[in-house]
Enzyme design. Structure first.
Site, PDB file in Angstrom:
ATOM      1  N   SER A  17     101.978  80.732  58.114  1.00 34.52           N
ATOM      2  CA  SER A  17     101.590  79.329  58.032  1.00 34.52           C
ATOM      3  C   SER A  17     102.082  78.709  56.721  1.00 34.52           C
ATOM      4  CB  SER A  17     100.064  79.210  58.119  1.00 34.52           C
ATOM      5  OG  SER A  17      99.652  77.890  57.829  1.00 34.52           O
ATOM      6  N   SER A  19     100.603  75.879  55.676  1.00 37.02           N
ATOM      7  CA  SER A  19      99.542  74.920  55.358  1.00 37.02           C
ATOM      8  C   SER A  19      99.033  75.041  53.927  1.00 37.02           C
ATOM      9  CB  SER A  19      98.380  75.075  56.337  1.00 37.02           C
ATOM     10  OG  SER A  19      98.760  74.669  57.632  1.00 37.02           O
ATOM     11  N   THR A  56      93.998  75.475  64.102  1.00 32.23           N
ATOM     12  CA  THR A  56      95.258  75.667  64.812  1.00 32.23           C
ATOM     13  C   THR A  56      95.075  76.625  65.977  1.00 32.23           C
ATOM     14  OG1 THR A  56      97.628  76.082  64.508  1.00 32.23           O
ATOM     15  CG2 THR A  56      96.113  77.541  63.326  1.00 32.23           C
ATOM     16  N   LYS A  60      91.786  74.636  69.040  1.00 33.88           N
ATOM     17  CA  LYS A  60      91.668  73.184  68.943  1.00 33.88           C
ATOM     18  C   LYS A  60      90.698  72.590  69.965  1.00 33.88           C
ATOM     19  CE  LYS A  60      96.195  72.521  66.829  1.00 33.88           C
ATOM     20  NZ  LYS A  60      97.479  71.793  66.831  1.00 33.88           N
ATOM     21  N   ASN A  81      91.816  69.108  65.499  1.00 30.96           N
ATOM     22  CA  ASN A  81      92.513  69.995  64.565  1.00 30.96           C
ATOM     23  C   ASN A  81      92.031  69.842  63.126  1.00 30.96           C
ATOM     24  OD1 ASN A  81      93.916  67.441  64.038  1.00 30.96           O
ATOM     25  ND2 ASN A  81      95.398  68.703  62.918  1.00 30.96           N
ATOM     26  N   ASP A  96      96.797  65.580  64.199  1.00 29.76           N
ATOM     27  CA  ASP A  96      98.086  65.884  64.824  1.00 29.76           C
ATOM     28  C   ASP A  96      98.707  64.631  65.436  1.00 29.76           C
ATOM     29  OD1 ASP A  96      98.323  68.575  64.245  1.00 29.76           O
ATOM     30  OD2 ASP A  96      97.352  69.240  66.092  1.00 29.76           O
ATOM     31  N   GLY A 122      98.262  73.384  75.968  1.00 27.20           N
ATOM     32  CA  GLY A 122      97.230  73.618  74.962  1.00 27.20           C
ATOM     33  C   GLY A 122      96.781  72.328  74.304  1.00 27.20           C
ATOM     34  N   TYR A 200     107.713  74.569  63.538  1.00 27.13           N
ATOM     35  CA  TYR A 200     108.276  74.351  62.203  1.00 27.13           C
ATOM     36  C   TYR A 200     108.809  75.632  61.572  1.00 27.13           C
ATOM     37  CZ  TYR A 200     103.710  76.139  60.758  1.00 27.13           C
ATOM     38  OH  TYR A 200     102.586  76.925  60.596  1.00 27.13           O
ATOM     39  N   GLY A 221     109.063  70.603  63.730  1.00 25.64           N
ATOM     40  CA  GLY A 221     107.731  70.106  63.421  1.00 25.64           C
ATOM     41  C   GLY A 221     107.307  70.101  61.969  1.00 25.64           C
TER      42      GLY A 221
END
Length: 413
Positions: A17, A19, A56, A60, A81, A96, A122, A200, A221
């Protein structure tokens, strides 16, 4: 299990990730990644020992029953999210939507009156379908392998909806560690105008590269991820950031994550320029020829002599495949690396390709280059490869002056 954290991201698998790095760029608070199994999720949400979290795959929708309030947009989408704890109450949001909408606009896509295919069923697919609706799409179809929840099968999408103009991918198909996968072929979609992919990692999925190779606007992404993170931080801290912050953070993250790939003729200065770039940027240098020698346990002339060129090229592709999974490097390739289209695709997934174009009259042959060990061979090789380098390159960098001069010219691009 310790459920306490201030701010962070929860999901089932988070080793790759981005993030934490993105929220670190926003600054001002600690942000952690917390992997939870489906069995651990209820206890974590019930404990409520956090101030704000991102959510994530695959939670979600699973977090919704634990919330006291849901923002009207998140409720309409049916996916959350971002969760914020205020005075003991949990409120769910969907940032998102903001991120995807900004990505679509960044690519320059106009969804008004268009037929849109959303790949996946999803939580993110719900967001994509809602975004398409808000942006005025004429028809919206969700697509899945099993045609569940009212979605189309991929077969139906290909044979009945090949006139789709926009594709939004929300599936993990093509995501690390399986970057060679692609959820759907693009050849049948003759009216396709654009592709936005939530993946991403890698920076450019096979789907995105396929679209770009056809001249269709497409992007992965990372920008969506940054934009939604900035919006989530606003909710965490109850503040508003300038809109330009998303672009600034995106640029910094992309510069760190993207590989700088040097292609070109033997003797064009790739190794020397790569060393300078490493010194300037701090990115490690990976030399594919050197790695091939280490892996084979013998010199390149010996590989050609004993095993043949095909064996050498197979080793080269194997090394490039390994390197292409990683980001944040300088990659110096052998002169023939781009002869295989597969290698170019692999290198582009996380990299930008720079052709170091030196005047063929100044290329010096050496004995350790079996295909370019004489001046005549070198000139003939340049004539054959020049159009291949040109087609593969994202940027063409003329080589003149010192390696430092070439490196600085490259970085200006």
């Amino acid at each position: 299990m310790n459920y306490e954290l201030e701010y962070g991201c929860i999901g089932e698998h988070l080793p790759h990730s981005f993030s934490r790095e993105i929220h670190g760029e926003i600054g001002g608070y600690a942000y952690e990644l917390k992997e939870l199994t489906p069995e651990e999720l209820p206890a974590f949400m019930t404990a409520r020992q956090f101030r704000g979290i991102n959510v994530t795959i695959p939670y979600k929708q699973a977090v919704i029953p634990f919330l006291d309030e849901i923002d009207k947009t998140a409720r309409a989408i049916g996916a959350v999210n971002t969760v914020v704890s205020r005075n003991g109450k949990l409120t769910g949001y969907n940032t998102d939507l903001y991120g995807l909408t900004r990505l679509i606009r960044r690519i320059g896509l106009d969804l008004s009156g268009k037929k849109v295919l959303v790949l996946g069923t999803g939580g993110t697919s719900r967001t994509a379908a809602y975004a398409a609706q808000q942006l005025g799409a004429r028809e919206i179809y969700r697509v899945s392998r099993t045609a569940r929840e009212g979605s189309l099968s991929y077969e139906d999408a290909l044979f009945r909806h090949a006139d789709a103009e926009i594709i939004l991918n929300t599936t993990p198909c093509g995501m690390f560690p399986h970057p060679a996968e692609q959820p759907i072929p693009l050849e049948p979609f003759t009216r396709l105008e654009g592709v936005a992919d939530a993946i991403y990692n890698p920076l450019r999925s096979r789907l995105v590269l396929d679209a770009c190779s056809r001249g269709i606007p497409a992007e992965g992404g990372l920008y969506m991820l940054v934009a939604q993170a900035v919006r989530a931080s606003e909710l965490f801290l109850d503040r508003i950031y300038p809109e330009s912050l998303t672009d600034e953070i995106y640029d910094r993250i992309l510069r760190r994550k993207e590989n700088l790939v040097l292609i070109g003729m033997p003797g064009s200065g790739k190794s020397a320029v790569g060393s300078v770039l490493t010194r300037i940027t701090g990115k490690p240098l990976a030399d594919t020829d050197q790695l091939i020698v280490e892996k084979a346990g013998k010199s390149i002339p010996d590989i050609f002599l004993e095993d043949g060129e095909t064996a050498f090229r197979n080793l080269e592709t194997e090394i490039i495949r390994e390197l292409s999974l990683q980001g944040g490097q300088i990659i110096s390739t052998g002169g023939g690396a781009v002869l295989r289209p597969e290698n170019v695709t692999l290198l582009r997934q996380n990299g930008r390709l720079f052709w170091l174009n030196r005047d063929p009259d100044s290329l010096v042959p050496t004995d350790d280059r079996p295909l370019a060990d004489t001046a005549a061979k070198m000139k003939q090789l340049y004539q054959v490869r020049e159009p291949i380098y040109r087609a593969a390159a994202d940027e063409i960098i003329p080589v003149s002056g010192t390696p430092e001069d070439t490196a600085q010219n490259l970085l200006q691009h």
